[in-house]
Design a protein around this motif. Structure first.
Motif, PDB file in Angstrom:
ATOM      1  N   LEU A 116       6.344  21.793  11.318  1.00 42.55           N
ATOM      2  CA  LEU A 116       7.631  21.227  10.930  1.00 42.55           C
ATOM      3  C   LEU A 116       8.381  20.538  12.059  1.00 42.55           C
ATOM      4  CD1 LEU A 116       8.794  24.182   8.685  1.00 42.55           C
ATOM      5  CD2 LEU A 116       7.769  22.021   7.978  1.00 42.55           C
ATOM      6  N   ASP A 117       7.719  20.274  13.166  1.00 37.53           N
ATOM      7  CA  ASP A 117       8.416  19.703  14.312  1.00 37.53           C
ATOM      8  C   ASP A 117       7.826  18.378  14.796  1.00 37.53           C
ATOM      9  OD1 ASP A 117       6.159  21.398  15.110  1.00 37.53           O
ATOM     10  OD2 ASP A 117       6.710  20.797  17.136  1.00 37.53           O
ATOM     11  N   ARG A 118       6.945  17.778  14.017  1.00 36.18           N
ATOM     12  CA  ARG A 118       6.255  16.584  14.501  1.00 36.18           C
ATOM     13  C   ARG A 118       6.311  15.449  13.468  1.00 36.18           C
ATOM     14  NH1 ARG A 118       0.015  16.415  16.417  1.00 36.18           N
ATOM     15  NH2 ARG A 118       0.176  14.487  17.585  1.00 36.18           N
ATOM     16  N   PRO A 119       7.273  14.523  13.633  1.00 35.53           N
ATOM     17  CA  PRO A 119       7.347  13.397  12.704  1.00 35.53           C
ATOM     18  C   PRO A 119       6.126  12.486  12.835  1.00 35.53           C
ATOM     19  CG  PRO A 119       9.344  13.572  14.042  1.00 35.53           C
ATOM     20  CD  PRO A 119       8.341  14.521  14.619  1.00 35.53           C
ATOM     21  N   ALA A 120       5.724  11.917  11.712  1.00 35.94           N
ATOM     22  CA  ALA A 120       4.636  10.936  11.709  1.00 35.94           C
ATOM     23  C   ALA A 120       5.212   9.628  12.231  1.00 35.94           C
ATOM     24  CB  ALA A 120       4.089  10.756  10.296  1.00 35.94           C
ATOM     25  N   PRO A 121       4.655   9.094  13.310  1.00 39.81           N
ATOM     26  CA  PRO A 121       5.212   7.863  13.892  1.00 39.81           C
ATOM     27  C   PRO A 121       5.196   6.703  12.894  1.00 39.81           C
ATOM     28  CG  PRO A 121       3.557   8.843  15.346  1.00 39.81           C
ATOM     29  CD  PRO A 121       3.495   9.575  14.044  1.00 39.81           C
ATOM     30  N   GLY A 122       6.369   6.099  12.705  1.00 37.74           N
ATOM     31  CA  GLY A 122       6.483   4.919  11.868  1.00 37.74           C
ATOM     32  C   GLY A 122       6.302   5.153  10.377  1.00 37.74           C
ATOM     33  N   VAL A 123       6.330   6.402   9.931  1.00 34.64           N
ATOM     34  CA  VAL A 123       6.132   6.695   8.510  1.00 34.64           C
ATOM     35  C   VAL A 123       7.377   7.397   7.981  1.00 34.64           C
ATOM     36  CG1 VAL A 123       4.715   7.897   6.802  1.00 34.64           C
ATOM     37  CG2 VAL A 123       3.648   6.946   8.853  1.00 34.64           C
ATOM     38  N   ASP A 124       7.885   6.896   6.856  1.00 35.23           N
ATOM     39  CA  ASP A 124       8.978   7.581   6.185  1.00 35.23           C
ATOM     40  C   ASP A 124       8.621   7.743   4.717  1.00 35.23           C
ATOM     41  OD1 ASP A 124       9.438   5.095   5.016  1.00 35.23           O
ATOM     42  OD2 ASP A 124      11.353   4.774   6.008  1.00 35.23           O
ATOM     43  N   LEU A 125       9.504   8.403   3.982  1.00 38.11           N
ATOM     44  CA  LEU A 125       9.246   8.692   2.580  1.00 38.11           C
ATOM     45  C   LEU A 125       8.989   7.417   1.784  1.00 38.11           C
ATOM     46  CD1 LEU A 125       9.070  10.720   0.266  1.00 38.11           C
ATOM     47  CD2 LEU A 125      11.578  10.600   0.091  1.00 38.11           C
ATOM     48  N   GLU A 136      16.097   7.350   3.357  1.00 38.35           N
ATOM     49  CA  GLU A 136      15.460   7.274   4.679  1.00 38.35           C
ATOM     50  C   GLU A 136      15.241   8.704   5.137  1.00 38.35           C
ATOM     51  OE1 GLU A 136      17.163   4.785   7.653  1.00 38.35           O
ATOM     52  OE2 GLU A 136      17.647   3.226   6.198  1.00 38.35           O
ATOM     53  N   GLN A 137      14.018   9.114   5.111  1.00 35.92           N
ATOM     54  CA  GLN A 137      13.675  10.494   5.442  1.00 35.92           C
ATOM     55  C   GLN A 137      12.343  10.481   6.159  1.00 35.92           C
ATOM     56  OE1 GLN A 137      14.054  13.212   2.123  1.00 35.92           O
ATOM     57  NE2 GLN A 137      12.487  14.557   2.932  1.00 35.92           N
ATOM     58  N   PRO A 138      12.282  11.096   7.352  1.00 34.32           N
ATOM     59  CA  PRO A 138      10.997  11.124   8.050  1.00 34.32           C
ATOM     60  C   PRO A 138       9.959  11.955   7.306  1.00 34.32           C
ATOM     61  CG  PRO A 138      12.614  12.468   9.212  1.00 34.32           C
ATOM     62  CD  PRO A 138      13.328  11.811   8.069  1.00 34.32           C
ATOM     63  N   VAL A 139       8.718  11.661   7.574  1.00 37.12           N
ATOM     64  CA  VAL A 139       7.589  12.429   7.055  1.00 37.12           C
ATOM     65  C   VAL A 139       6.985  13.156   8.248  1.00 37.12           C
ATOM     66  CG1 VAL A 139       5.302  12.231   5.996  1.00 37.12           C
ATOM     67  CG2 VAL A 139       7.194  10.813   5.171  1.00 37.12           C
ATOM     68  N   LEU A 140       6.585  14.382   8.057  1.00 33.74           N
ATOM     69  CA  LEU A 140       6.056  15.184   9.159  1.00 33.74           C
ATOM     70  C   LEU A 140       4.543  15.293   9.093  1.00 33.74           C
ATOM     71  CD1 LEU A 140       8.661  18.107   9.133  1.00 33.74           C
ATOM     72  CD2 LEU A 140       8.723  15.956  10.415  1.00 33.74           C
ATOM     73  N   LEU A 141       3.937  15.493  10.264  1.00 37.68           N
ATOM     74  CA  LEU A 141       2.505  15.771  10.359  1.00 37.68           C
ATOM     75  C   LEU A 141       2.347  17.285  10.339  1.00 37.68           C
ATOM     76  CD1 LEU A 141       1.481  13.170  13.083  1.00 37.68           C
ATOM     77  CD2 LEU A 141       1.144  13.030  10.613  1.00 37.68           C
ATOM     78  N   GLY A 142       1.829  17.794   9.238  1.00 37.14           N
ATOM     79  CA  GLY A 142       1.781  19.235   9.022  1.00 37.14           C
ATOM     80  C   GLY A 142       0.633  19.958   9.688  1.00 37.14           C
ATOM     81  N   GLY A 143      -0.350  19.217  10.161  1.00 33.04           N
ATOM     82  CA  GLY A 143      -1.492  19.841  10.807  1.00 33.04           C
ATOM     83  C   GLY A 143      -2.691  18.928  10.730  1.00 33.04           C
ATOM     84  N   PRO A 144      -3.769  19.335  11.363  1.00 29.91           N
ATOM     85  CA  PRO A 144      -4.935  18.458  11.477  1.00 29.91           C
ATOM     86  C   PRO A 144      -5.841  18.413  10.243  1.00 29.91           C
ATOM     87  CG  PRO A 144      -5.324  20.501  12.657  1.00 29.91           C
ATOM     88  CD  PRO A 144      -3.918  20.559  12.164  1.00 29.91           C
ATOM     89  N   VAL A 145      -5.598  19.274   9.264  1.00 27.83           N
ATOM     90  CA  VAL A 145      -6.487  19.354   8.110  1.00 27.83           C
ATOM     91  C   VAL A 145      -5.955  18.471   6.976  1.00 27.83           C
ATOM     92  CG1 VAL A 145      -7.575  20.897   6.423  1.00 27.83           C
ATOM     93  CG2 VAL A 145      -7.102  21.728   8.751  1.00 27.83           C
ATOM     94  N   ASP A 146      -6.815  17.635   6.413  1.00 27.14           N
ATOM     95  CA  ASP A 146      -6.527  16.853   5.204  1.00 27.14           C
ATOM     96  C   ASP A 146      -5.219  16.075   5.308  1.00 27.14           C
ATOM     97  OD1 ASP A 146      -7.180  15.886   2.727  1.00 27.14           O
ATOM     98  OD2 ASP A 146      -6.902  17.776   1.660  1.00 27.14           O
TER      99      ASP A 146
END
Length: 189
Positions: free
Chosen positions: A43-52, A69-79
């Motif tokens: 929950l602490d890593r926004p996806a660079p340049g990606v929003d909802l 306008e809401q950031p999207v997060l990178l939830g982990g390395p799987v899928d």
């Protein structure tokens, strides 16, 4: 052998020197934890340049124009192509929402994405997360024993606010730990 205790609804906070750059300073909400597997969302890593809006555009959803306008997060390395909406349980998709803990659920449907664009229907608080962190049988327990993670109680701010750069230190402070005092090496007494 100790009795299994689920960590669903708890936070994992990465220790310094975790040894895996994908999880440096990670704050992960455990969404499911059983004896044979665990699944969590970082929950602490926004996806660079990606929003909802960008995600909804890519999915060709008509609601994209209404997306906040809401950031999207990178939830982990799987899928990483799979999305999960972490949300308060005031919104629910019958047969699709998975309760995480009191007041929280995750839903991985287009219906959940559409709800995020409708002020009359959307959950009180939510975030879209792409990908997840997963552990096989005994793996998370082994990492906890090896001092890879600390556990903490989540707060709405840690789960949903957009101050991503401080979530790790705030999660540590929430359990009385000063990040500057942590060592990159562990030991046993």
């Amino acid at each position: 052998m100790s009795e299994f205790q689920s960590l669903a609804g708890k936070l994992l906070v990465a220790m310094p020197g975790i040894g895996d750059p994908r999880f440096e300073h990670a704050v992960i909400l455990i969404c499911a934890h059983q004896a044979d597997h665990a699944m969590g969302l970082r929950l602490d890593r926004p996806a660079p340049g990606v929003d909802l809006r960008a995600v909804l555009d890519k999915l060709e959803m008509p609601e994209a124009d209404r997306a906040p306008e809401q950031p999207v997060l990178l939830g982990g390395p799987v899928d990483r192509e799979r999305g999960f909406v972490l949300h308060t349980d005031d919104w629910n998709a019958p047969d699709a929402s998975l309760p995480v803990s009191e007041g929280l659920a995750i839903t991985a449907t287009r219906e959940a994405l559409a709800a995020l664009t409708d002020p009359a229907r959307r959950p009180d608080r939510s975030v879209l997360v792409l990908g997840y962190a997963g552990w096989g049988e005994g793996q998370l327990e082994s990492e906890l024993t090896g001092n890879v993670w600390l556990t903490a109680e989540p707060s709405p701010e840690l789960l949903f606010d957009e101050d991503h750069g401080t979530k790790w230190s705030r999660a540590l402070a929430g359990i009385g730990v000063d990040a500057a005092m942590l060592s990159t090496t562990g030991g046993r007494a």
